[in-house]
Motif scaffolding. Structure first.
Motif, PDB file in Angstrom:
ATOM      1  N   PHE A  87       0.826  -1.208   0.000  1.00 10.50           N
ATOM      2  CA  PHE A  87       0.000   0.000   0.000  1.00 10.50           C
ATOM      3  C   PHE A  87       0.865   1.265   0.000  1.00 10.50           C
ATOM      4  O   PHE A  87       0.571   2.231  -0.700  1.00 10.50           O
ATOM      5  CB  PHE A  87      -0.943   0.009   1.217  1.00 10.50           C
ATOM      6  N   VAL A  88       1.946   1.252   0.774  1.00 12.19           N
ATOM      7  CA  VAL A  88       2.849   2.407   0.819  1.00 12.19           C
ATOM      8  C   VAL A  88       3.513   2.607  -0.538  1.00 12.19           C
ATOM      9  O   VAL A  88       3.640   3.738  -1.028  1.00 12.19           O
ATOM     10  CB  VAL A  88       3.894   2.230   1.944  1.00 12.19           C
ATOM     11  N   TYR A  89       3.942   1.512  -1.163  1.00 14.39           N
ATOM     12  CA  TYR A  89       4.553   1.632  -2.488  1.00 14.39           C
ATOM     13  C   TYR A  89       3.556   2.202  -3.486  1.00 14.39           C
ATOM     14  O   TYR A  89       3.908   3.066  -4.299  1.00 14.39           O
ATOM     15  CB  TYR A  89       5.076   0.292  -2.993  1.00 14.39           C
ATOM     16  N   ASN A  90       2.334   1.724  -3.455  1.00 13.72           N
ATOM     17  CA  ASN A  90       1.322   2.229  -4.394  1.00 13.72           C
ATOM     18  C   ASN A  90       1.093   3.722  -4.194  1.00 13.72           C
ATOM     19  O   ASN A  90       0.932   4.469  -5.178  1.00 13.72           O
ATOM     20  CB  ASN A  90       0.017   1.450  -4.243  1.00 13.72           C
ATOM     21  N   ALA A  91       1.070   4.168  -2.946  1.00 13.44           N
ATOM     22  CA  ALA A  91       0.884   5.598  -2.685  1.00 13.44           C
ATOM     23  C   ALA A  91       2.093   6.399  -3.170  1.00 13.44           C
ATOM     24  O   ALA A  91       1.939   7.460  -3.795  1.00 13.44           O
ATOM     25  CB  ALA A  91       0.652   5.835  -1.197  1.00 13.44           C
ATOM     26  N   ALA A  92       3.285   5.895  -2.921  1.00 12.99           N
ATOM     27  CA  ALA A  92       4.488   6.598  -3.364  1.00 12.99           C
ATOM     28  C   ALA A  92       4.616   6.576  -4.882  1.00 12.99           C
ATOM     29  O   ALA A  92       5.043   7.565  -5.492  1.00 12.99           O
ATOM     30  CB  ALA A  92       5.720   5.968  -2.718  1.00 12.99           C
ATOM     31  N   ALA A  93       4.251   5.456  -5.489  1.00 13.31           N
ATOM     32  CA  ALA A  93       4.347   5.360  -6.950  1.00 13.31           C
ATOM     33  C   ALA A  93       3.329   6.267  -7.625  1.00 13.31           C
ATOM     34  O   ALA A  93       3.589   6.779  -8.721  1.00 13.31           O
ATOM     35  CB  ALA A  93       4.135   3.911  -7.389  1.00 13.31           C
ATOM     36  N   ALA A  94       2.176   6.494  -6.987  1.00 11.76           N
ATOM     37  CA  ALA A  94       1.191   7.410  -7.559  1.00 11.76           C
ATOM     38  C   ALA A  94       1.728   8.836  -7.577  1.00 11.76           C
ATOM     39  O   ALA A  94       1.404   9.616  -8.472  1.00 11.76           O
ATOM     40  CB  ALA A  94      -0.104   7.341  -6.753  1.00 11.76           C
ATOM     41  N   MET A  95       2.551   9.183  -6.588  1.00 11.69           N
ATOM     42  CA  MET A  95       3.118  10.537  -6.535  1.00 11.69           C
ATOM     43  C   MET A  95       4.346  10.698  -7.426  1.00 11.69           C
ATOM     44  O   MET A  95       4.572  11.756  -7.998  1.00 11.69           O
ATOM     45  CB  MET A  95       3.496  10.877  -5.092  1.00 11.69           C
ATOM     46  N   SER A  96       5.158   9.624  -7.528  1.00 11.52           N
ATOM     47  CA  SER A  96       6.438   9.775  -8.226  1.00 11.52           C
ATOM     48  C   SER A  96       6.499   9.079  -9.575  1.00 11.52           C
ATOM     49  O   SER A  96       7.449   9.288 -10.320  1.00 11.52           O
ATOM     50  CB  SER A  96       7.563   9.233  -7.342  1.00 11.52           C
ATOM     51  N   GLY A  97       5.559   8.225  -9.868  1.00 14.59           N
ATOM     52  CA  GLY A  97       5.564   7.545 -11.163  1.00 14.59           C
ATOM     53  C   GLY A  97       6.057   6.110 -11.108  1.00 14.59           C
ATOM     54  O   GLY A  97       6.007   5.404 -12.091  1.00 14.59           O
ATOM     55  N   GLY A  98       6.555   5.658  -9.983  1.00  8.58           N
ATOM     56  CA  GLY A  98       6.954   4.278  -9.837  1.00  8.58           C
ATOM     57  C   GLY A  98       8.422   4.047 -10.135  1.00  8.58           C
ATOM     58  O   GLY A  98       9.174   4.974 -10.421  1.00  8.58           O
ATOM     59  N   VAL A  99       8.805   2.803 -10.068  1.00 14.27           N
ATOM     60  CA  VAL A  99      10.188   2.385 -10.325  1.00 14.27           C
ATOM     61  C   VAL A  99      10.339   2.116 -11.805  1.00 14.27           C
ATOM     62  O   VAL A  99       9.515   1.432 -12.413  1.00 14.27           O
ATOM     63  CB  VAL A  99      10.539   1.124  -9.498  1.00 14.27           C
ATOM     64  N   GLU A 100      11.402   2.651 -12.398  1.00 14.08           N
ATOM     65  CA  GLU A 100      11.647   2.431 -13.818  1.00 14.08           C
ATOM     66  C   GLU A 100      12.596   1.256 -14.007  1.00 14.08           C
ATOM     67  O   GLU A 100      13.653   1.198 -13.379  1.00 14.08           O
ATOM     68  CB  GLU A 100      12.247   3.682 -14.464  1.00 14.08           C
ATOM     69  N   LEU A 101      12.184   0.318 -14.828  1.00 15.57           N
ATOM     70  CA  LEU A 101      12.970  -0.872 -15.122  1.00 15.57           C
ATOM     71  C   LEU A 101      13.407  -0.834 -16.568  1.00 15.57           C
ATOM     72  O   LEU A 101      12.633  -0.477 -17.451  1.00 15.57           O
ATOM     73  CB  LEU A 101      12.143  -2.137 -14.896  1.00 15.57           C
ATOM     74  N   THR A 102      14.647  -1.231 -16.818  1.00 13.17           N
ATOM     75  CA  THR A 102      15.127  -1.351 -18.177  1.00 13.17           C
ATOM     76  C   THR A 102      15.414  -2.819 -18.421  1.00 13.17           C
ATOM     77  O   THR A 102      16.250  -3.427 -17.743  1.00 13.17           O
ATOM     78  CB  THR A 102      16.408  -0.524 -18.391  1.00 13.17           C
ATOM     79  N   LEU A 103      14.710  -3.403 -19.364  1.00  9.53           N
ATOM     80  CA  LEU A 103      14.857  -4.807 -19.695  1.00  9.53           C
ATOM     81  C   LEU A 103      15.589  -4.943 -21.016  1.00  9.53           C
ATOM     82  O   LEU A 103      15.386  -4.171 -21.945  1.00  9.53           O
ATOM     83  CB  LEU A 103      13.479  -5.480 -19.789  1.00  9.53           C
ATOM     84  N   GLY A 104      16.455  -5.922 -21.083  1.00 11.06           N
ATOM     85  CA  GLY A 104      17.212  -6.154 -22.306  1.00 11.06           C
ATOM     86  C   GLY A 104      17.307  -7.625 -22.608  1.00 11.06           C
ATOM     87  O   GLY A 104      17.059  -8.485 -21.756  1.00 11.06           O
ATOM     88  N   GLU A 105      17.698  -7.949 -23.839  1.00 10.70           N
ATOM     89  CA  GLU A 105      17.856  -9.337 -24.234  1.00 10.70           C
ATOM     90  C   GLU A 105      19.228  -9.829 -23.802  1.00 10.70           C
ATOM     91  O   GLU A 105      20.174  -9.061 -23.660  1.00 10.70           O
ATOM     92  CB  GLU A 105      17.708  -9.463 -25.753  1.00 10.70           C
ATOM     93  N   ARG A 106      19.319 -11.151 -23.620  1.00 13.24           N
ATOM     94  CA  ARG A 106      20.608 -11.747 -23.268  1.00 13.24           C
ATOM     95  C   ARG A 106      21.540 -11.697 -24.460  1.00 13.24           C
ATOM     96  O   ARG A 106      21.135 -11.799 -25.596  1.00 13.24           O
ATOM     97  CB  ARG A 106      20.423 -13.202 -22.849  1.00 13.24           C
ATOM     98  N   ASP A 107      22.805 -11.594 -24.155  1.00 15.89           N
ATOM     99  CA  ASP A 107      23.813 -11.579 -25.234  1.00 15.89           C
ATOM    100  C   ASP A 107      24.158 -12.969 -25.660  1.00 15.89           C
ATOM    101  O   ASP A 107      24.137 -13.906 -25.012  1.00 15.89           O
ATOM    102  CB  ASP A 107      25.085 -10.879 -24.752  1.00 15.89           C
TER     103      ASP A 107
END
Length: 119
Positions: free
Chosen positions: A99-119
């Protein structure tokens, strides 16, 4: 590469997963205490502690003791109570954290993840 944002965590899912993890960790806790209890028992630690306790607490040392301070039933019952409290606390805290994460993510936009393919 893909860039994604984790904007919301479902509290119900967090509750279920944290409950499963905490129950599994309860069994790990009980097995670890059992191994430690048996290891120390094989080294005669518990009988020496009980003997010292009985010597210190009895009015007449020759009359015997008032009972063992450390016994398997006492150790595992206390361990089970501590484990049950940990199950409740871990599950509740993980759910509150969702619940705390959801409230913080609503204010800040959440955690940004960068996904890539394996080499």
């Amino acid at each position: 590469m893909a860039s994604l944002q984790l904007k919301r965590v479902d509290p119900w899912t967090v509750l279920k997963i944290s409950l499963i993890v905490s129950v599994v960790m309860f069994f790990v806790w009980m097995i670890a205490v059992g191994i430690l209890y048996l290891s120390l028992g094989s080294m005669d630690v518990w009988s020496r502690i009980n003997q010292t306790f009985n010597t210190l607490t009895s009015a007449d040392a020759a009359a015997g003791g008032s009972g063992d301070l450390v016994s398997a039933a006492r150790v595992f019952s206390i361990t089970a109570v501590i484990g049950a409290i940990n199950i409740v606390l871990f599950t509740a805290l993980a759910t509150v954290a969702a619940f705390v994460y959801n409230a913080a993510a609503a204010m800040s936009g959440g955690v940004e993840l960068t996904l890539g393919e394996r080499d």
